[in-house]
Write a protein that holds these residues in place. Structure first.
Motif, mmCIF file in Angstrom:
data_model
loop_
_atom_site.group_PDB
_atom_site.id
_atom_site.type_symbol
_atom_site.label_atom_id
_atom_site.label_comp_id
_atom_site.label_asym_id
_atom_site.label_seq_id
_atom_site.Cartn_x
_atom_site.Cartn_y
_atom_site.Cartn_z
ATOM 1 N N ARG A 3 1.328 -1.517 -0.171
ATOM 2 C CA ARG A 3 -0.879 0.138 0.418
ATOM 3 C C ARG A 3 1.087 1.295 0.258
ATOM 4 O O ARG A 3 2.136 1.112 0.360
ATOM 5 C CB ARG A 3 -1.076 0.231 1.045
ATOM 6 C CG ARG A 3 -2.273 -0.998 0.978
ATOM 7 C CD ARG A 3 -2.971 -0.891 2.137
ATOM 8 N NE ARG A 3 -2.578 -0.426 3.271
ATOM 9 C CZ ARG A 3 -3.452 -0.465 4.590
ATOM 10 N NH1 ARG A 3 -2.669 -1.475 4.902
ATOM 11 N NH2 ARG A 3 -2.620 0.943 5.181
ATOM 12 N N ASN A 5 0.643 3.707 1.528
ATOM 13 C CA ASN A 5 0.484 4.408 3.028
ATOM 14 C C ASN A 5 1.818 4.418 3.480
ATOM 15 O O ASN A 5 2.732 4.209 4.175
ATOM 16 C CB ASN A 5 -0.099 4.087 3.999
ATOM 17 C CG ASN A 5 -1.846 5.240 3.248
ATOM 18 O OD1 ASN A 5 -1.437 6.749 2.119
ATOM 19 N ND2 ASN A 5 -2.946 5.133 3.361
ATOM 20 N N ASN A 6 1.967 2.119 3.033
ATOM 21 C CA ASN A 6 3.212 1.655 3.636
ATOM 22 C C ASN A 6 4.387 2.635 3.862
ATOM 23 O O ASN A 6 4.966 2.371 3.617
ATOM 24 C CB ASN A 6 2.909 -0.016 3.383
ATOM 25 C CG ASN A 6 2.008 -0.360 4.075
ATOM 26 O OD1 ASN A 6 1.430 0.441 5.592
ATOM 27 N ND2 ASN A 6 1.345 -1.689 4.096
ATOM 28 N N ASP A 8 4.851 5.179 2.503
ATOM 29 C CA ASP A 8 5.217 6.934 2.925
ATOM 30 C C ASP A 8 5.923 6.496 3.914
ATOM 31 O O ASP A 8 6.368 7.604 4.532
ATOM 32 C CB ASP A 8 3.906 7.692 2.479
ATOM 33 C CG ASP A 8 3.334 7.964 1.207
ATOM 34 O OD1 ASP A 8 4.106 7.625 0.147
ATOM 35 O OD2 ASP A 8 2.135 8.044 1.168
ATOM 36 N N GLU A 9 5.273 5.958 4.827
ATOM 37 C CA GLU A 9 5.648 5.687 6.057
ATOM 38 C C GLU A 9 7.184 4.781 6.229
ATOM 39 O O GLU A 9 8.013 5.280 6.926
ATOM 40 C CB GLU A 9 4.648 4.388 6.606
ATOM 41 C CG GLU A 9 5.290 4.319 8.195
ATOM 42 C CD GLU A 9 4.179 3.472 9.542
ATOM 43 O OE1 GLU A 9 4.325 2.521 10.328
ATOM 44 O OE2 GLU A 9 3.181 3.068 8.498
#
Length: 143
Positions: A3, A5-6, A8-9
């Motif tokens: 994902r 978001n993962n 980005d994190e």
């Protein structure tokens, strides 16, 4: 599938921990050996593991902005695709380079652009030039 978001994190954690988004500095901090070699006309770079050691090899004939992008791309393989050796081959057309390659390209763009937003109404090509990403990269991100 990974994902966004993962990703980005993961990128934010790397930048926070090592206080840089420079892929060469990050690779060194992570214990990845960087080598520059003549890889011929079709290969920009590669990532591989050998006897628990990790290597990024970058074609020494590339301009500096491409060397930086390739390092970030191969660092993406190290972080996202553990245990998989992948080659970043020069694309002679704009066909999809495959899921793992698209993920590594997106990782590289996100890493290199971290902390820098496009100006209002700034074209992608101009934005990439301003932050040192080869403008051709935008084609590698599209399906």
């Amino acid at each position: 599938m990974l994902r966004v978001n993962n990703m980005d994190e993961l990128i934010n954690n790397l930048i926070t921990k090592y206080k840089t988004n420079n892929p060469f500095e990050l690779a060194r901090a992570l214990g990845i050996h960087i080598r520059f070699m003549d890889l011929g006309t079709g290969t920009k770079g590669l990532y591989y593991r050998k006897l628990r050691r990790r290597f990024i090899v970058i074609h020494n004939g590339l301009p500096a902005e491409w060397q930086r992008f390739v390092c970030a791309h191969e660092l993406g393989h190290d972080r996202l695709h553990k245990g998989i050796n992948r080659f970043f081959l020069e694309e002679h057309s704009f066909f999809s380079p495959g899921k793992l390659e698209r993920q590594a390209n997106l990782f590289a763009v996100k890493l290199l652009s971290s902390g820098t937003l496009p100006d209002h109404d700034e074209a992608v090509k101009s934005y990439y030039l301003r932050i040192g990403i080869p403008p051709e990269v935008r084609f590698f991100l599209e399906d």
